[in-house]
Design a protein around this motif. Structure first.
Motif, PDB file in Angstrom:
ATOM      1  N   THR A  12    -139.860  -7.359 -60.436  1.00 56.70           N
ATOM      2  CA  THR A  12    -141.027  -7.100 -59.583  1.00 56.70           C
ATOM      3  C   THR A  12    -141.691  -8.435 -59.260  1.00 56.70           C
ATOM      4  OG1 THR A  12    -141.364  -5.012 -60.749  1.00 56.70           O
ATOM      5  CG2 THR A  12    -143.186  -5.781 -59.383  1.00 56.70           C
ATOM      6  N   TYR A  13    -141.955  -8.697 -57.988  1.00 58.45           N
ATOM      7  CA  TYR A  13    -142.646  -9.940 -57.603  1.00 58.45           C
ATOM      8  C   TYR A  13    -144.094  -9.872 -58.061  1.00 58.45           C
ATOM      9  CZ  TYR A  13    -138.690 -11.391 -54.741  1.00 58.45           C
ATOM     10  OH  TYR A  13    -137.443 -11.784 -54.329  1.00 58.45           O
ATOM     11  N   PRO A  14    -144.688 -11.041 -58.362  1.00 59.45           N
ATOM     12  CA  PRO A  14    -146.095 -11.043 -58.774  1.00 59.45           C
ATOM     13  C   PRO A  14    -146.962 -10.358 -57.714  1.00 59.45           C
ATOM     14  CG  PRO A  14    -145.156 -13.262 -58.905  1.00 59.45           C
ATOM     15  CD  PRO A  14    -144.117 -12.387 -58.298  1.00 59.45           C
ATOM     16  N   ASN A  15    -147.942  -9.634 -58.152  1.00 62.77           N
ATOM     17  CA  ASN A  15    -148.886  -8.936 -57.266  1.00 62.77           C
ATOM     18  C   ASN A  15    -148.256  -7.855 -56.401  1.00 62.77           C
ATOM     19  OD1 ASN A  15    -150.877 -10.715 -58.213  1.00 62.77           O
ATOM     20  ND2 ASN A  15    -150.243 -12.233 -56.677  1.00 62.77           N
ATOM     21  N   GLN A  16    -147.065  -7.404 -56.750  1.00 63.63           N
ATOM     22  CA  GLN A  16    -146.448  -6.299 -55.992  1.00 63.63           C
ATOM     23  C   GLN A  16    -146.469  -5.046 -56.863  1.00 63.63           C
ATOM     24  OE1 GLN A  16    -145.011  -6.514 -52.715  1.00 63.63           O
ATOM     25  NE2 GLN A  16    -146.191  -8.409 -52.782  1.00 63.63           N
ATOM     26  N   SER A  17    -146.737  -3.926 -56.245  1.00 59.77           N
ATOM     27  CA  SER A  17    -146.785  -2.695 -57.045  1.00 59.77           C
ATOM     28  C   SER A  17    -145.394  -2.082 -57.228  1.00 59.77           C
ATOM     29  CB  SER A  17    -147.728  -1.682 -56.405  1.00 59.77           C
ATOM     30  OG  SER A  17    -147.393  -1.535 -55.046  1.00 59.77           O
ATOM     31  N   PRO A  19    -141.224  -2.421 -57.665  1.00 54.52           N
ATOM     32  CA  PRO A  19    -140.180  -3.394 -58.031  1.00 54.52           C
ATOM     33  C   PRO A  19    -139.222  -3.663 -56.866  1.00 54.52           C
ATOM     34  CG  PRO A  19    -139.804  -1.270 -59.126  1.00 54.52           C
ATOM     35  CD  PRO A  19    -141.088  -1.149 -58.387  1.00 54.52           C
ATOM     36  N   ALA A  20    -138.774  -4.906 -56.727  1.00 49.95           N
ATOM     37  CA  ALA A  20    -137.794  -5.244 -55.690  1.00 49.95           C
ATOM     38  C   ALA A  20    -136.395  -4.846 -56.149  1.00 49.95           C
ATOM     39  CB  ALA A  20    -137.847  -6.731 -55.390  1.00 49.95           C
ATOM     40  N   LEU A  21    -136.187  -4.802 -57.471  1.00 53.34           N
ATOM     41  CA  LEU A  21    -134.899  -4.347 -58.027  1.00 53.34           C
ATOM     42  C   LEU A  21    -135.181  -3.370 -59.165  1.00 53.34           C
ATOM     43  CD1 LEU A  21    -132.933  -7.732 -58.299  1.00 53.34           C
ATOM     44  CD2 LEU A  21    -132.684  -5.996 -56.507  1.00 53.34           C
ATOM     45  N   GLY A  41    -135.072  -5.635 -46.663  1.00 56.22           N
ATOM     46  CA  GLY A  41    -136.048  -5.282 -47.689  1.00 56.22           C
ATOM     47  C   GLY A  41    -135.454  -4.465 -48.827  1.00 56.22           C
ATOM     48  N   SER A  42    -134.133  -4.308 -48.848  1.00 53.81           N
ATOM     49  CA  SER A  42    -133.526  -3.459 -49.883  1.00 53.81           C
ATOM     50  C   SER A  42    -133.347  -4.199 -51.215  1.00 53.81           C
ATOM     51  CB  SER A  42    -132.202  -2.872 -49.391  1.00 53.81           C
ATOM     52  OG  SER A  42    -131.316  -3.890 -49.020  1.00 53.81           O
ATOM     53  N   GLY A  43    -133.563  -5.508 -51.222  1.00 53.50           N
ATOM     54  CA  GLY A  43    -133.503  -6.261 -52.481  1.00 53.50           C
ATOM     55  C   GLY A  43    -132.286  -7.174 -52.595  1.00 53.50           C
ATOM     56  N   LYS A  44    -131.530  -7.313 -51.519  1.00 46.75           N
ATOM     57  CA  LYS A  44    -130.289  -8.096 -51.574  1.00 46.75           C
ATOM     58  C   LYS A  44    -130.535  -9.557 -51.939  1.00 46.75           C
ATOM     59  CE  LYS A  44    -129.223  -7.269 -47.265  1.00 46.75           C
ATOM     60  NZ  LYS A  44    -130.464  -6.599 -46.840  1.00 46.75           N
ATOM     61  N   SER A  45    -131.516 -10.175 -51.256  1.00 51.51           N
ATOM     62  CA  SER A  45    -131.758 -11.598 -51.528  1.00 51.51           C
ATOM     63  C   SER A  45    -132.324 -11.800 -52.927  1.00 51.51           C
ATOM     64  CB  SER A  45    -132.730 -12.200 -50.504  1.00 51.51           C
ATOM     65  OG  SER A  45    -132.109 -12.235 -49.248  1.00 51.51           O
ATOM     66  N   THR A  46    -133.157 -10.866 -53.356  1.00 54.00           N
ATOM     67  CA  THR A  46    -133.718 -10.972 -54.713  1.00 54.00           C
ATOM     68  C   THR A  46    -132.570 -10.947 -55.723  1.00 54.00           C
ATOM     69  OG1 THR A  46    -135.659  -9.787 -53.912  1.00 54.00           O
ATOM     70  CG2 THR A  46    -135.388  -9.931 -56.305  1.00 54.00           C
ATOM     71  N   LEU A  47    -131.630 -10.052 -55.531  1.00 54.47           N
ATOM     72  CA  LEU A  47    -130.478  -9.962 -56.428  1.00 54.47           C
ATOM     73  C   LEU A  47    -129.630 -11.238 -56.357  1.00 54.47           C
ATOM     74  CD1 LEU A  47    -128.740  -8.306 -58.383  1.00 54.47           C
ATOM     75  CD2 LEU A  47    -127.647  -7.216 -56.407  1.00 54.47           C
TER      76      LEU A  47
END
Ligand SMILES: Nc1ncnc2c1ncn2[C@@H]1O[C@H](COP(=O)(O)OP(=O)(O)O)[C@@H](O)[C@H]1O
Ligand SMILES: [Mg+2]
Length: 277
Positions: A12-17, A19-21, A41-47
């Motif tokens: 989960t990114y800071p200050n986000q309600s 989770p991105a993954l 926005g599905s979380g690919k780059s975060t992964l």
């Protein structure tokens, strides 16, 4: 044997309600070519950034080449990974093509002769050796991405991660880079993870993961994934045009032994049908 192992990863990114993954588990076998697809926005780059050791996992575990991704192993893991991003301009760090490839090698204590040999080898591999003394301004987006690939390969990473590396390119550039990625896979130069919007690329990979809202919604071989119309629609994905056409033709009763035809092969096949009817 798997090179990448992700177990119950959440982020989960800071200050986000939200989770991105959420609870991602996956493995990537050595020398395989895995694509990750999914809408924006599905979380690919975060992964990709976590597997690429740019960010650390919050919950769950990631291991790369049997090293657990944590602070202690961060540098050791980074040395095993090359990444190529979307924007051809933001990655070019050298003043010339040659400089750009040399940059990544500077910490590796190579002699000037060795360095020269390595640069030549990888620029040839990506078809850019003739452009060695060119500046970035004189290159197309596709050519810059080729240099980015040579720069990443030059220090011999075990894992190459592409994050939308073709999405800012024109159709020709996109096709060239996709071909090059396939070629790297054939030569087994590295294990490849490619995040892509280009489903034609997913079609030629070994294995596909579909992400949606930070979760894995589908996994399988391209044949399995693309035969599952419901999965494709539910995840707002669009089949590559040739595959869509082949599936429609099959429904209409035309026989296809191989669904993975290129546009040219499909046209040839359609001509043979035409001449036999
Ligand atoms: N630096 C960031 N700070 C806060 N939220 C972010 C950040 N980067 C991405 N996000 C959010 O995380 C989610 C996943 O984003 P991302 O991994 O970039 O998806 P994709 O690459 O599939 O488009 C999105 O909801 C996005 O808005
Ligand atoms: Mg992204």
């Amino acid at each position: 044997m798997s090179l990448v192992k992700v177990t119950n990863l959440s982020f989960t990114y800071p200050n986000q309600s939200h989770p991105a993954l959420k609870n991602i588990s996956l493995t990537v076998p050595k020398n395989s070519y895995v694509t990750i697809i999914g809408e924006n926005g599905s979380g690919k780059s975060t992964l990709a950034r976590i597997i690429g050791a740019i960010s650390l996992p919050q919950n769950g575990q990631v291991s790369i080449d049997n090293l657990l991704l944590d602070k202690a192993h961060l540098n050791a893991i980074r040395a095993k990974i090359g990444m190529v991003f979307q924007n051809p301009d933001s990655q070019f760090v050298g003043s010339t093509v040659e400089d750009d490839v040399a940059f990544g090698l500077e910490n590796h204590c190579f002699s000037p002769e060795e360095m020269n040999e390595i640069i030549t080898k990888y620029l040839k591999l990506v078809g850019m050796n003739d452009y060695r003394f060119r500046t970035p301004e004189s290159l197309s987006g596709g050519q810059k991405q080729r240099v980015a690939i040579a720069s990443a390969l030059a220090y011999r990473p075990k894992l190459l991660i592409f994050d939308e590396a073709t999405s800012m390119l024109d159709p020709q550039g996109r096709q060239e880079i996709s071909k090059l990625i396939q070629n790297l896979k054939l030569r087994q130069l590295a294990t490849i993870i490619s995040v892509t919007h280009n489903l034609s690329e997913a079609l030629v990979s070994d294995y596909v993961y579909i992400l949606n809202h930070g979760e894995i919604q589908g996994r399988g071989t391209p044949t399995e994934i693309f035969a599952n119309q419901e999965l494709i629609t539910k995840n707002h994905l669009k089949l590559p045009f040739t595959l869509e056409l082949i599936q429609q033709l099959k429904k209409a009763g035309f026989p296809f032994e191989n669904e993975q035809l290129s546009t040219t092969e499909l046209v040839q096949y359609l001509w043979t049908l035409n001449s036999t009817t």
